[in-house]
Write an enzyme that holds these catalytic residues in place. Structure first.
Site, PDB file in Angstrom:
ATOM      1  N   LYS A 132     -11.423   0.855  -2.191  1.00 36.71           N
ATOM      2  CA  LYS A 132     -10.333   1.438  -2.981  1.00 36.71           C
ATOM      3  C   LYS A 132     -10.741   1.497  -4.450  1.00 36.71           C
ATOM      4  O   LYS A 132     -11.561   2.342  -4.805  1.00 36.71           O
ATOM      5  CB  LYS A 132      -9.058   0.681  -2.663  1.00 36.71           C
ATOM      6  CG  LYS A 132      -8.630   1.124  -1.260  1.00 36.71           C
ATOM      7  CD  LYS A 132      -7.669   0.283  -0.539  1.00 36.71           C
ATOM      8  CE  LYS A 132      -7.496   0.883   0.865  1.00 36.71           C
ATOM      9  NZ  LYS A 132      -6.927  -0.068   1.811  1.00 36.71           N
ATOM     10  N   HIS A 151      -5.189  -3.313  -2.915  1.00 36.62           N
ATOM     11  CA  HIS A 151      -4.825  -2.330  -3.946  1.00 36.62           C
ATOM     12  C   HIS A 151      -4.643  -2.947  -5.327  1.00 36.62           C
ATOM     13  O   HIS A 151      -4.297  -2.245  -6.273  1.00 36.62           O
ATOM     14  CB  HIS A 151      -3.545  -1.595  -3.546  1.00 36.62           C
ATOM     15  CG  HIS A 151      -3.701  -0.780  -2.306  1.00 36.62           C
ATOM     16  ND1 HIS A 151      -4.194   0.502  -2.311  1.00 36.62           N
ATOM     17  CD2 HIS A 151      -3.472  -1.087  -1.005  1.00 36.62           C
ATOM     18  CE1 HIS A 151      -4.243   0.959  -1.075  1.00 36.62           C
ATOM     19  NE2 HIS A 151      -3.813   0.018  -0.258  1.00 36.62           N
ATOM     20  N   SER A 203       0.798  -1.225   0.000  1.00 35.40           N
ATOM     21  CA  SER A 203       0.000   0.000   0.000  1.00 35.40           C
ATOM     22  C   SER A 203       0.830   1.273   0.000  1.00 35.40           C
ATOM     23  O   SER A 203       0.358   2.310  -0.455  1.00 35.40           O
ATOM     24  CB  SER A 203      -0.957  -0.006   1.191  1.00 35.40           C
ATOM     25  OG  SER A 203      -0.262  -0.249   2.392  1.00 35.40           O
TER      26      SER A 203
END
Ligand SMILES: *Cc1c(COP(=O)(O)O)cnc(C)c1O
Length: 403
Positions: free
Chosen positions: A242, A210, A182
């Site tokens: 995300k 992610h 991240s």
């Protein structure tokens, strides 16, 4: 020795944080329009969010939220095992399992809770969890909650993982890694780690917070991108907050393991179900993420444009092909000063300091979205160059901002 006073201790540690430029403040956005944020009366171009595909304000996602909320209300009403499980949750679980090509998926309130649940439900005192040193904080805390042994290996080092597993041959083992890291943006060596896990009879768990939506065919994430199936990676984490622009998370994979989580994981059982409207918004976002290859293409084009422009200007970037492009500043005060200088130029970039990253590795974490235009990317590059000049070594404009 008298009992320590909590308030005194808190005041002392805060003073110490202030002396180290480590005070953390929240900036309040009054409005947002795509990558533009209104903060303190100014509009800034944000390179700090994780809305990588630009879906969070998509009309289909927002419509799904509004329509479902109008019918079902704002809340989840109860936990899933009591009467909170709704057809919107089930539809989302089915869609994500279908997307990733795995048998089953289970919806959680957040990625942090999902990680707590996986380790707590699978591991006990006699077991071991082997983790990359740069794994997300929730995986580290999850190992503490599980009560298992936690052993960390050097970042991205599959042989290090093998050594740690060999050194603890007794007890069940989980090998847990972020798919995309991240704060660094690089991808874990998943193929090698899968071989290590198989050789050591460890179960592999990939936190793809992610990666999902961004990497791999149809945006299926880092596990699919590495060509690994559910045999090699029986469980993976998909977060909805995300690239999918929504909120919540799913653990996807092997059907027996997923059922075990649903029946035994305390962070699943003893909490209120996500609002059905939020699940409906996520379902709409997943469908868009699967379909809109152009979002990934635009994102990739911005990343490439930024990396090329940064290299031309002599900035040293970390090796990352993902939307996360860190610029190391080493010094905390320098990271803050650069972030402030960028803000003065109309850009919002997060300065990330320890303990979020290791000591001496403070950085600007620049994050891209499919919504960024070429003009915005070029403006950021110019602002970075200007900021480097303005800050020099003087840190003149340092002010406590950032994560
Ligand atoms: C953000 C993040 C999480 C937590 O997910 P939330 O849904 O935001 O709680 C877990 N793991 C990684 C690697 C993350 O970046």
């Amino acid at each position: 020795m008298p009992r320590p006073d909590l308030r005194q201790r808190i005041a002392a540690t805060r003073k110490q944080r202030a002396a180290q430029d480590r005070v953390r403040v929240r900036r309040t956005a009054t409005r947002r329009d795509g990558v533009r944020f209104e903060v303190d009366g100014h509009w800034l171009t944000g390179f700090c969010g994780n809305d990588y595909l630009g879906l969070s304000q998509h009309f289909a996602v927002v419509n799904a939220l509004q329509d479902t909320a109008a019918r079902e209300g704002a809340g989840g009403v109860a936990s899933h095992l009591v009467c909170g499980h709704h057809v919107a949750h089930m539809a989302l679980e089915r869609e994500v399992a279908d997307w990733l090509g795995v048998p089953d998926a289970l919806l959680f309130g957040s990625g942090f809770m999902a990680n707590l649940a996986v380790l707590q439900a699978l591991l006990g005192d006699d077991d071991i969890c082997v983790q990359d040193r740069l794994n997300h904080a929730s995986l580290v805390d999850a190992a503490r909650l599980a009560g298992c042994k936690l052993r960390r290996y050097p970042h991205g080092d599959a042989e290090g993982a093998l050594r740690q597993l060999r050194a603890s041959p007794d007890g069940a083992a989980l090998l847990a890694t972020d798919g995309v890291f991240s704060m660094d943006g690089d991808v874990a060596p998943l193929k090698q780690l899968a071989l290590v896990a198989r050789a050591q009879r460890a179960t592999m768990y990939v936190d793809d917070a992610h990666g999902v939506g961004v990497l791999g065919p149809e945006g299926r994430g880092s596990v699919a991108d590495a060509g690994l199936g559910v045999d090699a990676v029986p469980l993976q984490l998909v977060t909805l907050g995300k690239a999918l622009g929504s909120y919540g998370a799913l653990v996807a994979g092997d059907a027996d393991l997923v059922r075990h989580l649903a029946e035994t994981a305390r962070p699943y059982i003893y909490t209120t179900a996500l609002p059905p409207a939020q699940a409906a918004a996520s379902l709409a976002a997943v469908k868009l993420a699967r379909r809109d290859q152009w979002r990934r293409e635009r994102l990739a084009a911005s990343i490439a444009r930024f990396r090329e422009g940064a290299a031309k200007r002599g900035f040293e970037l970390l090796p990352s092909d993902t939307p996360i492009q860190p610029l190391l500043c080493h010094d905390d005060a320098r990271a803050l000063a650069l972030a402030q200088a960028l803000e003065d130029q109309g850009h919002w970039v997060a300065a990330i300091r320890p303990p979020t990253v290791p000591e001496g590795q403070a950085r600007l974490r620049i994050a891209f979205s499919a919504l960024h235009t070429e003009v915005e990317v070029d403006a950021l590059l110019d602002a970075l160059e200007w900021a480097r000049e303005a800050v020099g070594n003087g840190f003149a404009t340092a002010r406590a901002t950032g994560a």
